[in-house]
Design a protein around this motif. Structure first.
Motif, PDB file in Angstrom:
ATOM      1  N   ALA A  94       0.819  -1.262  -0.028  1.00 49.78           N
ATOM      2  CA  ALA A  94      -0.310  -0.199   0.024  1.00 49.78           C
ATOM      3  C   ALA A  94       0.790   1.130   0.016  1.00 49.78           C
ATOM      4  N   ALA A  95       2.006   1.171   0.817  1.00 49.26           N
ATOM      5  CA  ALA A  95       2.793   2.137   0.872  1.00 49.26           C
ATOM      6  C   ALA A  95       3.805   2.481  -0.221  1.00 49.26           C
ATOM      7  N   GLY A  96       4.221   1.449  -0.816  1.00 48.61           N
ATOM      8  CA  GLY A  96       4.992   1.605  -2.290  1.00 48.61           C
ATOM      9  C   GLY A  96       4.095   2.047  -3.279  1.00 48.61           C
ATOM     10  N   MET A  97       2.857   1.852  -3.271  1.00 50.12           N
ATOM     11  CA  MET A  97       1.938   2.191  -4.309  1.00 50.12           C
ATOM     12  C   MET A  97       1.327   3.706  -4.213  1.00 50.12           C
ATOM     13  N   GLY A  98       1.744   4.210  -3.044  1.00 46.59           N
ATOM     14  CA  GLY A  98       1.189   5.590  -2.936  1.00 46.59           C
ATOM     15  C   GLY A  98      -0.267   5.665  -2.513  1.00 46.59           C
ATOM     16  N   LEU A  99      -1.092   4.668  -2.071  1.00 45.41           N
ATOM     17  CA  LEU A  99      -2.367   4.620  -1.730  1.00 45.41           C
ATOM     18  C   LEU A  99      -2.692   5.077  -0.397  1.00 45.41           C
ATOM     19  N   PRO A 100      -3.559   6.213  -0.353  1.00 45.45           N
ATOM     20  CA  PRO A 100      -3.986   6.831   1.077  1.00 45.45           C
ATOM     21  C   PRO A 100      -4.941   6.209   1.906  1.00 45.45           C
ATOM     22  N   ILE A 101      -4.667   4.777   2.076  1.00 45.69           N
ATOM     23  CA  ILE A 101      -5.728   4.277   2.955  1.00 45.69           C
ATOM     24  C   ILE A 101      -5.207   4.606   4.445  1.00 45.69           C
ATOM     25  N   VAL A 102      -6.428   4.809   5.181  1.00 47.14           N
ATOM     26  CA  VAL A 102      -6.327   4.973   6.553  1.00 47.14           C
ATOM     27  C   VAL A 102      -6.774   3.711   7.285  1.00 47.14           C
ATOM     28  N   MET A 103      -5.884   3.331   8.516  1.00 41.35           N
ATOM     29  CA  MET A 103      -6.274   2.271   9.289  1.00 41.35           C
ATOM     30  C   MET A 103      -6.120   2.556  10.643  1.00 41.35           C
ATOM     31  N   THR A 104      -6.873   2.033  11.656  1.00 44.59           N
ATOM     32  CA  THR A 104      -6.704   2.318  12.923  1.00 44.59           C
ATOM     33  C   THR A 104      -5.891   1.081  13.454  1.00 44.59           C
ATOM     34  N   VAL A 105      -5.060   1.316  14.316  1.00 38.76           N
ATOM     35  CA  VAL A 105      -4.178   0.133  14.981  1.00 38.76           C
ATOM     36  C   VAL A 105      -4.442   0.363  16.376  1.00 38.76           C
ATOM     37  N   ALA A 106      -5.221  -0.654  16.842  1.00 38.33           N
ATOM     38  CA  ALA A 106      -5.667  -0.676  18.521  1.00 38.33           C
ATOM     39  C   ALA A 106      -4.310  -1.466  18.834  1.00 38.33           C
ATOM     40  N   ASN A 107      -3.395  -0.617  19.422  1.00 44.57           N
ATOM     41  CA  ASN A 107      -1.955  -1.315  19.992  1.00 44.57           C
ATOM     42  C   ASN A 107      -2.128  -2.291  20.732  1.00 44.57           C
ATOM     43  N   ARG A 108      -1.360  -3.596  20.506  1.00 36.85           N
ATOM     44  CA  ARG A 108      -1.525  -4.621  21.229  1.00 36.85           C
ATOM     45  C   ARG A 108      -0.193  -5.361  21.211  1.00 36.85           C
ATOM     46  N   ALA A 109       0.239  -5.976  22.122  1.00 36.37           N
ATOM     47  CA  ALA A 109       1.184  -6.619  22.217  1.00 36.37           C
ATOM     48  C   ALA A 109       1.613  -7.917  21.184  1.00 36.37           C
ATOM     49  N   VAL A 110       2.637  -8.393  20.602  1.00 38.51           N
ATOM     50  CA  VAL A 110       2.781  -9.318  19.656  1.00 38.51           C
ATOM     51  C   VAL A 110       3.414 -10.562  20.400  1.00 38.51           C
ATOM     52  N   GLY A 111       2.887 -11.821  20.376  1.00 36.77           N
ATOM     53  CA  GLY A 111       3.096 -12.987  20.937  1.00 36.77           C
ATOM     54  C   GLY A 111       4.151 -13.480  20.109  1.00 36.77           C
ATOM     55  N   ALA A 112       5.017 -14.749  20.389  1.00 38.42           N
ATOM     56  CA  ALA A 112       4.510 -15.481  21.663  1.00 38.42           C
ATOM     57  C   ALA A 112       5.464 -14.738  22.843  1.00 38.42           C
ATOM     58  N   PRO A 113       5.012 -15.198  24.185  1.00 39.48           N
ATOM     59  CA  PRO A 113       3.787 -15.772  24.451  1.00 39.48           C
ATOM     60  C   PRO A 113       2.621 -14.884  24.065  1.00 39.48           C
ATOM     61  N   ILE A 114       1.270 -15.557  24.073  1.00 41.11           N
ATOM     62  CA  ILE A 114       0.175 -14.826  23.826  1.00 41.11           C
ATOM     63  C   ILE A 114      -0.232 -13.863  24.459  1.00 41.11           C
TER      64      ILE A 114
END
Length: 409
Positions: A94-114
């Motif tokens: 999406a970034a490389g193609m220059g497309l102005p998408i908007v996305m909410t990221v509800a920040n959360r830890a990445v596992g593992a552990p879960i």
């Protein structure tokens, strides 16, 4: 009109009033309430002229967003944690193609552990993907940032993430004032894509680039990001003028006595200890620092609102002459230190700054006012050095030598 709303509901209503043409939805905690609310609005007709697309994965959510944006629609989606990582290939596309998408990221830890609770490790994993990253300090800002994100992304042709702390903000209820449909219509220009797939005028977006041209494409992306700081700041200023409240910006200096944003220049000759942070921990720091200031202790707070592009010059301006800094990090570079600390260190290279990295709140561990005050007090006394894990339970856990990872510039 002020009303009591959950953060996710406030974001959903604001996104709907930005008139997206396509919303791509796949549920993952803690962002699910956002896309659920948008689905209800699409079903009842409150969200008009919008294609609401249920997809089978986060990768599909971003892939459909790419197709929608390339076809000329204002596109929106939301995700978190492993969902963001699952869509990583498409995020870069999406970034490389220059497309102005908007996305909410509800920040959360990445596992593992879960782990389903909040830190910033998910968005930090995508920090070099070519997306704008705007961080909300509270739910009012989380809602307002989406208006700024659509405007900025569409002017620049760069996709934008609005990052809000999962559960801490998404599921918290606050008294909020949402921008009305009329206000947003008067502020956000109608979507006018700079590149559109058209069967009558065939073209290629996202073509192959070999060694002879790949460096140049990345250089052009870099130049767009250099322009992005001014555009983010300009739209944030316009938002303040239009709506009568502040949101966004690059780096924010907070008045430690009133806890409000302070646009005035730092006091001349100020050499206070400065705490630098981003996200909802800003509110906790405001409460922690206020009584210390009342006691006459020289400590100030600076919040990073735009992590990408990183606000190098705005940060320097907010710091003034202070060169003693504590960075509160919500994500860890394994074997190195706090992610935000590294960016602050590079921004202040050659200034003689002393920068301490405090990694806090990983996996949703509470960040307590008392613990923050202890860190600040030790830094003021010259006892805080190097990398620290806030409230680390050290029973049976080896602790690295003090000062082993101190950032000195």
């Amino acid at each position: 009109m002020r009303e009591v709303l959950e953060g996710s509901q406030a974001v959903a209503r604001t996104v709907a009033r930005c008139r997206p043409g396509v919303v791509c939805a796949y549920p993952i905690s803690p962002q699910t309430h956002i896309v659920e609310a948008l689905s209800v609005m699409a079903r009842t007709g409150e969200l008009r002229d919008c294609e609401y697309v249920n997809v089978e994965s986060e990768f599909s959510a971003m892939s459909v967003s790419i197709g929608a944006s390339a076809a000329g629609s204002r596109a929106y989606t939301a995700t978190a944690s492993q969902g963001l990582l699952y869509m990583a290939e498409a995020v870069y596309n999406a970034a490389g193609m220059g497309l102005p998408i908007v996305m909410t990221v509800a920040n959360r830890a990445v596992g593992a552990p879960i782990n389903i609770w909040n830190d910033h490790s998910d968005a930090m994993a995508m920090r070099d993907s070519g997306w704008l990253q705007l961080y909300a300090a509270d739910n009012q800002e989380a809602a307002d940032l989406h208006v700024i994100a659509f405007a900025t992304a569409e002017e620049l042709g760069i996709p934008a993430m609005v990052c809000m702390d999962g559960f801490v903000l998404t599921h918290a209820t606050d008294v909020l004032e949402l921008a009305t449909q009329e206000q947003i219509d008067g502020f956000l220009p109608p979507y006018s894509p700079t590149q559109v797939l058209d069967i009558d005028r065939p073209t290629t977006i996202g073509t192959m680039a070999g060694p002879e041209s790949f460096t140049e494409t990345k250089y052009l992306q870099h130049l767009r990001f250099l322009d992005a700081a001014d555009v983010v700041e300009a739209w944030s200023d316009r938002f303040t003028e239009a709506f009568g409240r502040e949101a966004g910006g690059l780096a924010v200096r907070y008045d430690p006595d009133t806890l409000d944003r302070d646009r005035s220049a730092p006091p001349a000759g100020a050499e206070d200890l400065v705490v630098v942070a981003m996200g909802s921990v800003i509110g906790t720091l405001q409460e922690a620092i206020a009584p210390m200031r009342a006691e006459g202790l020289p400590v100030r707070l600076v919040g990073i609102s735009a992590y990408r592009p990183f606000p190098r010059e705005a940060l320097k301006a907010a710091l003034g002459e202070s060169r003693h800094i504590v960075v509160i990090d919500r994500a860890l570079e394994l074997g190195s230190g706090g992610v935000l600390t590294g960016c602050v260190g590079r921004a202040l290279a050659g200034t003689g700054s002393r920068i301490h990295s405090v990694v806090a709140g990983l996996g949703g561990r509470p960040i307590l006012e008392g613990s923050l005050r202890d860190v600040i007090a030790r830094a003021l006394a010259g006892e805080q050095r190097g990398l620290e894990f806030l409230d680390l339970k050290t029973g049976g856990v080896p602790v690295p030598p003090v000062g082993a990872t101190e950032v000195a510039r």
